[in-house]
Design an enzyme around this catalytic site. Structure first.
Site, PDB file in Angstrom:
ATOM      1  N   ASP A 155     -11.688   0.308   6.617  1.00  0.00           N
ATOM      2  CA  ASP A 155     -11.623   0.778   8.013  1.00  0.00           C
ATOM      3  C   ASP A 155     -10.688   1.978   8.183  1.00  0.00           C
ATOM      4  O   ASP A 155     -10.653   2.577   9.261  1.00  0.00           O
ATOM      5  CB  ASP A 155     -11.237  -0.365   8.969  1.00  0.00           C
ATOM      6  CG  ASP A 155      -9.821  -0.876   8.761  1.00  0.00           C
ATOM      7  OD1 ASP A 155      -9.110  -0.401   7.850  1.00  0.00           O
ATOM      8  OD2 ASP A 155      -9.413  -1.773   9.531  1.00  0.00           O
TER       9      ASP A 155
ATOM     10  N   HIS B 107      -8.071  -0.059   2.665  1.00  0.00           N
ATOM     11  CA  HIS B 107      -8.994  -0.876   3.470  1.00  0.00           C
ATOM     12  C   HIS B 107     -10.074   0.086   3.960  1.00  0.00           C
ATOM     13  O   HIS B 107      -9.758   1.190   4.411  1.00  0.00           O
ATOM     14  CB  HIS B 107      -8.310  -1.450   4.721  1.00  0.00           C
ATOM     15  CG  HIS B 107      -7.579  -2.742   4.524  1.00  0.00           C
ATOM     16  ND1 HIS B 107      -6.390  -3.021   5.166  1.00  0.00           N
ATOM     17  CD2 HIS B 107      -7.883  -3.844   3.789  1.00  0.00           C
ATOM     18  CE1 HIS B 107      -5.991  -4.241   4.824  1.00  0.00           C
ATOM     19  NE2 HIS B 107      -6.876  -4.763   3.993  1.00  0.00           N
TER      20      HIS B 107
ATOM     21  N   ARG C 151      -8.515  -4.534  -2.113  1.00  0.00           N
ATOM     22  CA  ARG C 151      -8.225  -5.801  -1.425  1.00  0.00           C
ATOM     23  C   ARG C 151      -9.382  -6.802  -1.528  1.00  0.00           C
ATOM     24  O   ARG C 151      -9.198  -7.947  -1.880  1.00  0.00           O
ATOM     25  CB  ARG C 151      -7.922  -5.549   0.059  1.00  0.00           C
ATOM     26  CG  ARG C 151      -6.727  -4.630   0.299  1.00  0.00           C
ATOM     27  CD  ARG C 151      -5.435  -5.287  -0.133  1.00  0.00           C
ATOM     28  NE  ARG C 151      -4.282  -4.442   0.092  1.00  0.00           N
ATOM     29  CZ  ARG C 151      -3.580  -4.393   1.210  1.00  0.00           C
ATOM     30  NH1 ARG C 151      -3.935  -5.136   2.234  1.00  0.00           N
ATOM     31  NH2 ARG C 151      -2.534  -3.609   1.304  1.00  0.00           N
TER      32      ARG C 151
ATOM     33  N   CYS D 135      -7.288  -1.194  13.032  1.00  0.00           N
ATOM     34  CA  CYS D 135      -6.581  -2.290  12.335  1.00  0.00           C
ATOM     35  C   CYS D 135      -5.897  -3.248  13.295  1.00  0.00           C
ATOM     36  O   CYS D 135      -5.706  -4.415  12.974  1.00  0.00           O
ATOM     37  CB  CYS D 135      -5.471  -1.751  11.437  1.00  0.00           C
ATOM     38  SG  CYS D 135      -5.933  -0.546  10.236  1.00  0.00           S
TER      39      CYS D 135
ATOM     40  N   ARG E  33       0.701 -11.533   2.423  1.00  0.00           N
ATOM     41  CA  ARG E  33      -0.095 -11.734   3.638  1.00  0.00           C
ATOM     42  C   ARG E  33      -0.824 -13.077   3.667  1.00  0.00           C
ATOM     43  O   ARG E  33      -1.446 -13.406   4.687  1.00  0.00           O
ATOM     44  CB  ARG E  33      -1.095 -10.575   3.840  1.00  0.00           C
ATOM     45  CG  ARG E  33      -0.405  -9.231   4.100  1.00  0.00           C
ATOM     46  CD  ARG E  33      -1.326  -8.210   4.744  1.00  0.00           C
ATOM     47  NE  ARG E  33      -1.736  -8.625   6.092  1.00  0.00           N
ATOM     48  CZ  ARG E  33      -2.583  -7.938   6.860  1.00  0.00           C
ATOM     49  NH1 ARG E  33      -3.114  -6.804   6.406  1.00  0.00           N
ATOM     50  NH2 ARG E  33      -2.899  -8.361   8.072  1.00  0.00           N
TER      51      ARG E  33
ATOM     52  N   ASN F 185       0.870  -1.182   0.000  1.00  0.00           N
ATOM     53  CA  ASN F 185       0.000   0.000   0.000  1.00  0.00           C
ATOM     54  C   ASN F 185       0.907   1.232   0.000  1.00  0.00           C
ATOM     55  O   ASN F 185       2.111   1.116   0.285  1.00  0.00           O
ATOM     56  CB  ASN F 185      -0.986  -0.045   1.185  1.00  0.00           C
ATOM     57  CG  ASN F 185      -0.318   0.181   2.528  1.00  0.00           C
ATOM     58  OD1 ASN F 185       0.412   1.160   2.705  1.00  0.00           O
ATOM     59  ND2 ASN F 185      -0.550  -0.720   3.480  1.00  0.00           N
TER      60      ASN F 185
ATOM     61  N   ASN G 246      -7.810  -7.652  10.118  1.00  0.00           N
ATOM     62  CA  ASN G 246      -7.859  -8.325   8.825  1.00  0.00           C
ATOM     63  C   ASN G 246      -8.055  -9.843   8.933  1.00  0.00           C
ATOM     64  O   ASN G 246      -8.164 -10.524   7.911  1.00  0.00           O
ATOM     65  CB  ASN G 246      -6.588  -8.043   8.018  1.00  0.00           C
ATOM     66  CG  ASN G 246      -6.449  -6.581   7.645  1.00  0.00           C
ATOM     67  OD1 ASN G 246      -5.468  -5.939   7.974  1.00  0.00           O
ATOM     68  ND2 ASN G 246      -7.452  -6.032   6.973  1.00  0.00           N
TER      69      ASN G 246
END
Ligand code: ARG
Length: 303
Positions: free
Chosen positions: A187, A185, A156, A281, A102, A29, A83
């Site tokens: 959030d 994301h 994502r 997060c 990830r 990112n 996540n």
């Protein structure tokens, strides 16, 4: 993992992961700069531990239970437990990550949820179908006041996750396309407050997304986060009842929130901003209930 065995229904319950192996070693990112991290590695690692410890302590002081996922060497982003999954009504929908960097986290999060299930903290653990990404509560945030999920998609999460979330949890899911790479994301750009207000960054969404928000949230309940707060990830807030644990909050925003009856607790997290993450997060709420009774008593509307 430490597991809280006596988790009273009214007690907030979070999943976190100590930042033992947190660092920035790849870039998925626009916030992430491995070279910049490497140059200050020792001091950033030390400050990430202090910043995380303060957040952890704040949640405990607010009366929360916190379970911990064991950190894993080589998985620096495991610390972002938001996540890990979408969790509601004791059901867990495990994340499927977009980036290979990830994807190795999935098995560790699954193991953590299987342990939580064995301890009776959740009832079911479900995997996503192959080929459809969903990055947990990072992109799928439950709005207690409206009884719906807001689901960000694009960078994502795959839009095709929407009916899967809706079916499993039997709730409405409003899909919002993300339009600004800095807010990759959802959030990072949207936070429903317990009194029904929606804290959000209008520019992080498309016109269609803003219209979907406007259709569901009355104008007086929309709190726009301006650029200055947005780039400090102020929208990445943890709400515990009327307390808002925020990585940053300008005097302007604090005045708006205080006026509405919220108490703002600023917990700066600059080391984690270098990875594109902040307070929300670093946590995952495990006790959310779709109904208005039971687990969400602490989240009763701000009187
Ligand atoms: N470096 C992480 C990533 O890009 C940060 C994740 C932040 N988590 C969140 N829920 N916004 O995936």
């Amino acid at each position: 993992m430490t597991t809280a065995t006596t988790n009273s229904p009214a007690k907030p319950h979070f999943l976190m992961c100590r930042p033992e192996h947190f660092s920035v070693i790849y870039s998925i990112n626009p916030w992430m700069n491995p070279g910049g991290w490497a140059r200050e590695q020792a001091s950033l690692a030390a400050s990430s531990h202090r910043q995380w410890a303060r957040l952890h302590r704040t949640l405990l002081d607010l009366g929360a239970d916190v379970d911990l996922v064991p950190p894993v060497d080589g998985l620096p982003d495991l610390v972002f437990t938001a996540n890990a999954a979408v969790v509601l009504d004791r059901k867990v929908l495990l994340a499927r990550f977009r980036h290979p960097e990830r994807q190795a986290e999935e098995a560790h999060f699954e193991a953590a949820f299987r342990r939580l299930q064995a301890h009776g903290a959740v009832d079911s653990v479900t995997r996503m179908p192959d080929g459809i990404t969903l990055e947990g509560a990072g992109d799928c945030v439950f709005d207690q006041a409206r009884g719906l999920f807001w689901m960000g998609h694009g960078p994502r999460t795959d839009q095709r996750a929407r009916p899967i979330v809706a079916d499993l949890f039997a709730t409405d899911v409003v899909a919002l396309e993300l339009a600004d790479p800095r807010f990759y994301h959802m959030d990072t750009a949207l936070c429903p407050l317990t009194g029904g207000e929606l804290l959000y960054i209008p520019g992080a969404f498309t016109d269609i997304g803003r219209a979907a928000i406007a259709a569901r949230v009355a104008p007086e309940q929309r709190i726009a986060v301006d650029e200055k707060d947005a780039v400090r990830l102020a929208a990445n807030t943890v709400c515990v009842g009327d307390v808002l644990v925020m990585p940053a909050c300008s005097p302007r925003l604090r005045a708006i929130l205080t006026e509405r009856g919220y108490r703002v607790e600023v917990n700066p997290l600059p080391a984690f901003l270098r990875s594109g993450g902040a307070a929300f997060c670093l946590t995952l709420r495990l006790d959310r209930r779709s109904g208005s009774v039971g687990a969400e008593q602490d989240d009763a509307a701000v009187a």
